[in-house]
Every structure is written in C-alpha cells, then in structure tokens.
Design a protein around this motif. Structure first.
Motif, PDB file in Angstrom:
ATOM      1  N   LEU A  59       0.801  -1.220   0.000  1.00  0.00           N
ATOM      2  CA  LEU A  59       0.000   0.000   0.000  1.00  0.00           C
ATOM      3  C   LEU A  59       0.841   1.281   0.000  1.00  0.00           C
ATOM      4  O   LEU A  59       0.336   2.350   0.316  1.00  0.00           O
ATOM      5  N   ILE A  60       2.107   1.188  -0.343  1.00  0.00           N
ATOM      6  CA  ILE A  60       2.969   2.363  -0.455  1.00  0.00           C
ATOM      7  C   ILE A  60       2.627   3.050  -1.777  1.00  0.00           C
ATOM      8  O   ILE A  60       2.836   2.497  -2.842  1.00  0.00           O
ATOM      9  N   GLU A  61       2.077   4.254  -1.689  1.00  0.00           N
ATOM     10  CA  GLU A  61       1.571   4.943  -2.875  1.00  0.00           C
ATOM     11  C   GLU A  61       2.414   6.120  -3.344  1.00  0.00           C
ATOM     12  O   GLU A  61       2.395   6.475  -4.502  1.00  0.00           O
ATOM     13  N   ASP A  62       3.133   6.780  -2.404  1.00  0.00           N
ATOM     14  CA  ASP A  62       3.838   7.995  -2.803  1.00  0.00           C
ATOM     15  C   ASP A  62       5.026   8.256  -1.877  1.00  0.00           C
ATOM     16  O   ASP A  62       5.276   7.514  -0.929  1.00  0.00           O
ATOM     17  N   LYS A  63       5.745   9.338  -2.186  1.00  0.00           N
ATOM     18  CA  LYS A  63       6.942   9.702  -1.431  1.00  0.00           C
ATOM     19  C   LYS A  63       6.619   9.948   0.050  1.00  0.00           C
ATOM     20  O   LYS A  63       7.408   9.601   0.930  1.00  0.00           O
ATOM     21  N   GLU A  64       5.467  10.497   0.334  1.00  0.00           N
ATOM     22  CA  GLU A  64       5.064  10.753   1.720  1.00  0.00           C
ATOM     23  C   GLU A  64       4.993   9.447   2.510  1.00  0.00           C
ATOM     24  O   GLU A  64       5.426   9.391   3.669  1.00  0.00           O
ATOM     25  N   ASP A  65       4.454   8.391   1.900  1.00  0.00           N
ATOM     26  CA  ASP A  65       4.397   7.088   2.571  1.00  0.00           C
ATOM     27  C   ASP A  65       5.802   6.582   2.887  1.00  0.00           C
ATOM     28  O   ASP A  65       6.049   6.022   3.959  1.00  0.00           O
ATOM     29  N   ILE A  66       6.728   6.784   1.958  1.00  0.00           N
ATOM     30  CA  ILE A  66       8.113   6.362   2.147  1.00  0.00           C
ATOM     31  C   ILE A  66       8.734   7.133   3.307  1.00  0.00           C
ATOM     32  O   ILE A  66       9.342   6.551   4.210  1.00  0.00           O
TER      33      ILE A  66
END
Length: 187
Positions: A159-166
């Motif tokens: 469910l990692i979708e974008d840089k913010e999730d990272i």
C-alpha cells in the motif's frame, strides 16, 4: 558478504518484481537489492540471473513461486538451483531452514491487529531472521513498536503509494521500503 543494514542505509527503496514485469526498470534502478515477489518455476532462474549479472542482490519470495512448494524441499531447491542471495518467506520453518543452511532470510509479517503484532515480535525473537518485512507499510506506530522491541532491520511494503508514505515509514524506524510501484524506485 554484504550487510543488509548498510545497503538499506545507502538506498532504502527496494524494487519488488512480479514475474519479469518491469525487470528492465529494476535493472536500471539504483537499488542494490531487488525482491522477486512473484515468479514461476519456468522463468525464475532467468530473472535471478539477469539481476545478478548487473550486480543486484536478489531475494526471492519462496512462498510465491508458482510451481514450487514453500516447504523445506522447495527452499532447498531454490537455494541450490536458482541461487538467490536470500529468500523471503512468511513461514517459520523456512526461516529456520534458511538459518541452518547459511542463507539470508527476510521474514514477512502481516500485522492486522494487536494479537498479530504480539505474535510478530515473539516470532522475530525466536526465529532470528536477517531482516523482517512488515505489511501493510502504512503503520508508523506499529513500525515504531516493533523497532523498539527487536533489533532486526525492518523493511515495510504494501500500500505504499507515494513519497510521503516512504518518508513516514522511514521516519518511524523502517530501514527499507519494498514496492511494486516502479515510479517510486527512483525517488
């Protein structure tokens, strides 16, 4: 021999391949490690060989190889014939088998509730995997709790979708992020 912790510190994004889809992108990525999370017994050796030819460290998810049993015999075949640098599994017996046979192993856990969280911590302490992967990856509080309880490199994915999730996962104590989303391999 490589140190997974040092590699993750240099480059925490891990391309996760489903079969040979995006294989060329994974080869071109700056990541030193690639996870083959889905493959079949017919194309797996070629995928692993191509990745290793360009210097990638390859982990194969033994539970997800179509045509291969995720038993000790399946793991032994994978280790002897396919020759990945390490394996990924959800199964405790495979972690034990890998440890006894000197192959690095990442144990994957799905943390869905407090019961599974407690069992995850107990299993990590008992099994002593090289690293762990926690799914889904969008759980900063859980990552912090596990990080505090065990001294094993934590990778998170799902469910990692974008840089913010990272950024959130890394800020919570994860050392690496595995993702099939190739746009994130170059973040």
């Amino acid at each position: 021999m490589y140190n997974i912790k040092e590699i993750l510190e240099r480059n925490p994004i891990i391309p996760a391949l489903k079969n040979d889809t995006y294989l060329e992108d994974a080869i071109k990525s700056s990541s030193e490690i690639v996870f083959v999370i889905m493959a079949n017994i017919l194309n797996l050796k070629e995928i692993v060989n191509r990745l290793k030819m360009v210097g990638k460290i390859v982990y194969v998810h033994v539970d997800m190889v179509d045509g291969l049993s995720s038993s000790n015999n399946g793991a032994e075949y994978l280790i002897k014939e396919i020759k990945p640098d390490g394996i990924i599994t959800t199964k405790h017996n495979i972690v034990s088998f890998a440890n006894k046979n000197g192959i690095k192993v990442i144990q994957r856990f799905f943390v869905l509730d407090s019961f599974s969280l407690n069992n995850t911590i107990i299993n990590i302490k008992e099994n002593k995997p090289t690293a762990i992967e926690i799914l889904p990856g969008l759980m900063p509080k859980i990552i912090k709790k596990i990080n505090k309880a065990v001294k094993v490199p934590i990778i998170t994915g799902g469910l990692i979708e974008d840089k913010e999730d990272i950024i959130n996962a890394l800020g919570s104590g994860a050392m690496g992020i595995s993702t099939t989303k190739k746009e994130l391999w170059y973040v």
